[in-house]
Write an enzyme that holds these catalytic residues in place. Structure first.
Site, mmCIF file in Angstrom:
data_model
loop_
_atom_site.group_PDB
_atom_site.id
_atom_site.type_symbol
_atom_site.label_atom_id
_atom_site.label_comp_id
_atom_site.label_asym_id
_atom_site.label_seq_id
_atom_site.Cartn_x
_atom_site.Cartn_y
_atom_site.Cartn_z
ATOM 1 N N ASP A 75 -13.384 -26.478 46.456
ATOM 2 C CA ASP A 75 -13.920 -26.230 45.123
ATOM 3 C C ASP A 75 -15.352 -25.707 45.252
ATOM 4 O O ASP A 75 -16.024 -25.932 46.252
ATOM 5 C CB ASP A 75 -13.872 -27.489 44.252
ATOM 6 C CG ASP A 75 -14.155 -28.766 45.029
ATOM 7 O OD1 ASP A 75 -14.765 -28.695 46.110
ATOM 8 O OD2 ASP A 75 -13.767 -29.840 44.563
ATOM 9 N N GLU A 134 -14.464 -29.359 38.281
ATOM 10 C CA GLU A 134 -15.018 -30.435 37.460
ATOM 11 C C GLU A 134 -14.600 -30.322 35.999
ATOM 12 O O GLU A 134 -14.550 -31.319 35.286
ATOM 13 C CB GLU A 134 -16.553 -30.435 37.557
ATOM 14 C CG GLU A 134 -17.103 -30.714 38.943
ATOM 15 C CD GLU A 134 -16.907 -32.157 39.382
ATOM 16 O OE1 GLU A 134 -16.423 -32.974 38.569
ATOM 17 O OE2 GLU A 134 -17.224 -32.469 40.537
#
Length: 387
Positions: A75, A134
């Site tokens: 990520d 997120e």
């Protein structure tokens, strides 16, 4: 051709740490990564970007004698947090911070990309730099838009996440569910306002919201298998503007988590029914929003996870511990519902938790983490079995 060293990885990490960007806004990060990747370009490498998800990057390494395509995902986004570490290389973007260690995740992925640009892999390898973990469900968006079709679809997927509670450089995972599935809870209790001296003439949303929040705690204690576990936590509540006025409305938000998909669905159903009952009993309107489906439980493939565990336990230069399930959420779970794979913890040894403005990762974790991942991928490519 030089082997990766700590100083190079540390430079990657510190440069990335200074330019944190939140979900779907990772343009500086994207440019930094793309510049590095293009500088290592080889004939057997293909770098892919797409307009529909402009900060995502996929890198395809054609294998020399492939029997499978292995995927590795990192990520790349940060959190809307004002950094308070005092580091010399702290965030240069006010109100944004790599407080979940994605700078370290990217660093190890860059290390792998550089290594395999110098050593062509035996199997096909895809490294996926994923935006919006997120928030905004970047993994789901990427999968649903067809980013992994054709040669870009891995047969198996791997990923890693920092863990401050583990010693620096220690790897950890399990053959089962590592992270919980999550749903985001938003509730509006709409009553009738009035003077605080005459509550009988109002429909007090504060009292009803308080009752609902208390009732929600019974969802876990009375509707969920205690072995499976679950969490309902409220983190935001807003309502009212004066001490002598009963407001019309109260809004609160929270998170719902379970280690199983069925457990999560049970919890969501109970939350809706409790809210409906309280609305009827109090003659008010209660609107419940439960956003789920992207942050599914991170369910490690048992066969692949057992291979990872057995490999790492046998290596004298890898510190490994069996993990316990955690209520942490991660959208890698969505990808693992479609492609078998494994997520691991990497210990980064800090007293501050993930998402803390003071999280200060022990950088000595980065090189052993990178070396363990590289060693496992090379071992995996040397095996001929499908799983």
């Amino acid at each position: 051709m030089s082997e990766m060293n700590f100083e190079t990885l540390q430079t990657f990490r510190r440069e990335l740490h200074q330019i944190p960007e939140t979900a779907l806004e990772e343009f500086k990060t994207h440019d930094y990564l793309l510049t590095k990747l293009k500088s290592w370009q080889q004939d057997y490498m293909t770098i892919k970007t797409v307009e529909a998800l402009p900060t995502a990057i996929l890198v395809y390494f054609q294998g020399t004698n492939p029997v499978r395509t292995i995927g590795y995902r990192t990520d790349i986004d940060a959190l809307p947090i004002q950094e308070a570490t005092g580091l010399d290389f702290a965030s240069q973007h006010p109100g944004k911070m790599h407080a979940c260690g994605h700078d370290v995740h990217m660093t190890m992925a860059l290390g792998l990309a550089q290594y395999f640009s110098q050593h062509q892999p035996k199997d096909n390898l895809i490294i996926f730099f994923q935006p919006a973990e997120e928030a905004e469900s970047g993994g789901k968006v990427a999968y649903d838009m067809g980013l992994f079709e054709g040669k870009w679809r891995p047969d198996e997927f791997y990923g890693i996440h920092d863990q401050p509670n583990l010693p620096a450089g220690t790897l950890s995972t399990l053959a089962g569910t590592l992270f919980a599935g999550t749903a985001e809870l938003k509730v509006d209790v709409i009553g009738t306002g009035g003077h605080a001296a005459y509550p009988h003439l109002a429909k007090d949303p504060i009292v009803i919201a308080a009752e609902l929040i208390i009732q929600l705690q019974t969802v876990v204690s009375r509707s969920v298998d205690p072995i499976a576990g679950g969490v309902v936590s409220v983190g935001v509540i807003n309502g009212g503007f004066a001490n002598n006025v009963i407001p019309d409305q109260v809004h609160f938000e929270g998170t719902v988590r379970s280690m199983t998909r069925t457990g999560l669905e049970t919890m969501l159903t109970r939350i809706r029914k409790i809210a409906e009952g309280l609305a009827i009993a109090n003659e008010v309107t209660i609107n419940v929003s439960l956003e789920s489906g992207s942050y599914l439980p991170v369910e490690n493939d048992p066969i692949l996870a057992t291979q990872v565990i057995n490999f790492m336990q046998k290596q004298s230069d890898i510190n490994f511990e069996l993990a316990q399930p955690a209520m942490t959420g991660e959208d890698f779970g969505y990808l693992l519902q479609h492609i078998p794979g494994v997520m691991l913890w990497l210990g980064v040894n800090d007293s501050h938790p993930l998402h803390s403005a003071q999280l200060t990762i022990d950088e000595s974790a980065i090189l052993p983490g990178y070396n363990a991942l590289k060693s496992f991928l090379l071992w995996r490519m040397a095996t001929s079995e499908e799983k």
